[in-house]
Design an enzyme around this catalytic site. Structure first.
Site, PDB file in Angstrom:
ATOM      1  N   GLY B  36       0.839  -1.208   0.000  1.00 47.51           N
ATOM      2  CA  GLY B  36       0.000   0.000   0.000  1.00 47.51           C
ATOM      3  C   GLY B  36       0.867   1.248   0.000  1.00 47.51           C
ATOM      4  O   GLY B  36       0.730   2.137  -0.854  1.00 47.51           O
ATOM      5  N   HIS B  37       1.807   1.308   0.954  1.00 49.94           N
ATOM      6  CA  HIS B  37       2.738   2.447   0.997  1.00 49.94           C
ATOM      7  C   HIS B  37       3.519   2.578  -0.309  1.00 49.94           C
ATOM      8  O   HIS B  37       3.738   3.673  -0.816  1.00 49.94           O
ATOM      9  CB  HIS B  37       3.755   2.277   2.136  1.00 49.94           C
ATOM     10  CG  HIS B  37       3.164   2.155   3.504  1.00 49.94           C
ATOM     11  ND1 HIS B  37       3.265   1.001   4.250  1.00 49.94           N
ATOM     12  CD2 HIS B  37       2.489   3.046   4.277  1.00 49.94           C
ATOM     13  CE1 HIS B  37       2.678   1.190   5.433  1.00 49.94           C
ATOM     14  NE2 HIS B  37       2.192   2.416   5.482  1.00 49.94           N
ATOM     15  N   GLN B  61      -0.818  10.042  18.240  1.00 48.39           N
ATOM     16  CA  GLN B  61      -2.021   9.471  17.660  1.00 48.39           C
ATOM     17  C   GLN B  61      -2.374   8.095  18.224  1.00 48.39           C
ATOM     18  O   GLN B  61      -3.316   7.463  17.758  1.00 48.39           O
ATOM     19  CB  GLN B  61      -1.921   9.419  16.127  1.00 48.39           C
ATOM     20  CG  GLN B  61      -0.973   8.385  15.568  1.00 48.39           C
ATOM     21  CD  GLN B  61      -0.750   8.587  14.070  1.00 48.39           C
ATOM     22  OE1 GLN B  61      -0.164   9.581  13.637  1.00 48.39           O
ATOM     23  NE2 GLN B  61      -1.236   7.653  13.265  1.00 48.39           N
ATOM     24  N   LYS B 149      -7.392   2.912   2.404  1.00 46.68           N
ATOM     25  CA  LYS B 149      -7.648   1.982   3.511  1.00 46.68           C
ATOM     26  C   LYS B 149      -8.023   2.754   4.766  1.00 46.68           C
ATOM     27  O   LYS B 149      -8.934   2.367   5.472  1.00 46.68           O
ATOM     28  CB  LYS B 149      -6.399   1.110   3.754  1.00 46.68           C
ATOM     29  CG  LYS B 149      -6.730  -0.195   4.475  1.00 46.68           C
ATOM     30  CD  LYS B 149      -6.480  -0.121   5.949  1.00 46.68           C
ATOM     31  CE  LYS B 149      -5.010  -0.316   6.237  1.00 46.68           C
ATOM     32  NZ  LYS B 149      -4.691  -0.007   7.638  1.00 46.68           N
ATOM     33  N   VAL B 176      -4.633  -1.438  -1.215  1.00 47.64           N
ATOM     34  CA  VAL B 176      -3.941  -2.599  -1.798  1.00 47.64           C
ATOM     35  C   VAL B 176      -4.234  -3.796  -0.895  1.00 47.64           C
ATOM     36  O   VAL B 176      -4.183  -3.676   0.333  1.00 47.64           O
ATOM     37  CB  VAL B 176      -2.425  -2.337  -1.923  1.00 47.64           C
ATOM     38  CG1 VAL B 176      -1.711  -3.557  -2.482  1.00 47.64           C
ATOM     39  CG2 VAL B 176      -2.172  -1.115  -2.803  1.00 47.64           C
ATOM     40  N   SER B 185      -1.838  -3.938   5.798  1.00 50.15           N
ATOM     41  CA  SER B 185      -1.669  -3.091   6.985  1.00 50.15           C
ATOM     42  C   SER B 185      -0.414  -3.515   7.718  1.00 50.15           C
ATOM     43  O   SER B 185      -0.113  -4.719   7.783  1.00 50.15           O
ATOM     44  CB  SER B 185      -2.879  -3.247   7.918  1.00 50.15           C
ATOM     45  OG  SER B 185      -2.569  -2.719   9.202  1.00 50.15           O
TER      46      SER B 185
END
Lengths: 281, 281
Positions: B36-37, B61, B149, B176, B185
């Protein structure tokens, strides 16, 4: 000198200036300019290629019972004064240009905003830091100029700029005063002749406090009480706060050492005036 | 490819690139990169002269009982993957470089952060918007890339950038997935083999919901219940939320019309996974 109302237009002018290698100095104001604002503009003129002034009476920084609607406005007068002080561009956006429908984002500086004006005006500094962040992102200044009269605001902006890694220099200029010592403020026009005559007590009481400290007084409570007594002797004045704080976190202190901020807010009728001095021992 | 730890160093490199007329693409991450990244980096590579990746596991966070300490970290592996995907610079700051002593400033996006992950993770989005504002001010990207995502995060960042007049483009790229549909993830490594085998139920239930809507279902409650029933049949899965919302304010809706976001968070043991799809009717 141009007056620009749209963000996109201003952005393009500033980008063009940057492409020519120009530096940008920025003075954010709510308008109704006085000598304090003009001193910021003149300094910006001396230090930058392009000098931008914003005039925006920011609804977000006014409380529900404050003077947003009454706040004095005079664009024509401001334009003439600004141009004379060397301003190149006035950014004068409509409220809906700055806060369109669905607006949801706010910037908060904690701790520094809890006392002084932050305590009497909940939400005020959130409004200031939010609008100033927006203005910085629009104007992308190299240098920005604030007045020491709003001491807490200047420190809050400085902290915000450092914390959020804003790539600019925050310059704080001395308070400009009337001949009798009253700090210049757009709100001074609200004062009746009697109130105006009484208002210099604010600065006088600050100077007397400074004198006591010079003579050795180190108790913040004693200094505070001296100021309160001084101002209470004036029947037209009603104290909002008198604070003696450190100069980074703006927390009340017990003993005066190194540097301290003595700040106050006083009402004359509906009009709330502020003033402050820094003392070093 | 360089790895830079200091803000001042990175700023100078980016300024030099800008003076040469280069554009900057920026991918902010918490590292432990997956496909994904890498899809974000490749897109950034295609669209910009200089590609900057940040790797910063942002304590702000994470909630007090969340996985800040356990969050997977592997700079060496990330560097190799990032370089292969076309990254020019990794910004890898220490926590004290980002949040020095006395740090006090926070950015909040209201309303959009009240539901979905904002409800289960109080303070999470404040942490995200604060760090992303800082990173944007340091990197000054022309374009920045986020993954679908984290649908709520992408919308919150987009809103923040628009509200605060950040001069950049926010590009959101498709989720992705693994071959069996599980959304990629960094947290997938937490899953036991059994949990990993069960986890594709998230995407399957989203696809089944999409199918129902395609067949005419318009009740958000019916769609939500179908997903809840589906996932509840998996004994290893424990639902955090299943939401059907509009795609601008992220508020729960009753009827599905125009565009809707179907988003969910589900725990497998201690591991909390999220997924979502957009549907148009």
């Amino acid at each position: 000198m141009q007056t620009i109302r749209e963000i996109a237009t201003l952005r393009q002018i500033i980008k063009d200036a940057r492409h020519r290698g120009q530096t940008v100095g920025f003075v954010p104001t709510m308008g109704f300019l006085h000598e304090g604002h003009l001193s910021l503009l003149r300094r910006a003129r001396a230090e930058n290629d392009l000098v931008v002034l914003s005039i925006f009476v920011n609804p977000l920084q006014f409380g529900i019972n404050e003077d947003y609607n009454e706040y004095p406005r005079d664009l024509e007068r401001d334009s003439a004064l600004a141009e004379e002080a060397g301003c190149d561009l006035i950014f004068y956006p409509a409220v809906k240009e700055m806060y369109p429908r669905g607006y949801a984002t706010f910037v908060d500086v904690e701790r520094l905003t809890s006392g002084l004006c932050g305590a009497s005006r909940p939400g005020h500094f959130r409004g200031v830091t939010t609008v100033v962040t927006k203005l910085f992102n629009i104007v992308t200044p190299d240098r920005t100029y604030f007045g020491q009269k709003d001491a807490q605001q200047a420190l809050v902006i400085r902290r915000m700029a450092a914390d959020l890694n804003m790539d600019l220099e925050v310059i704080v200029m001395p308070t400009v005063r009337e001949h009798d010592g009253l700090a210049m403020s757009s709100r001074n026009v609200y004062l009746s002749p009697e109130q105006r005559k009484a208002a210099p007590i604010l600065y006088q009481s600050l100077l007397q406090a400074k004198e006591s400290i010079k003579k050795g007084e180190r108790s913040a409570a004693a200094v505070r009480n001296q100021i309160i007594q001084n101002i209470s002797a004036e029947p037209l004045a009603s104290i909002d706060y008198v604070s003696v704080t450190d100069t980074t976190e703006l927390q009340e202190i017990d003993r005066i050492q190194n540097q301290a901020l003595i700040a106050l807010a006083v009402r004359f009728g509906q009009t709330r005036l502020i003033d402050n001095i820094l003392v070093e021992v």
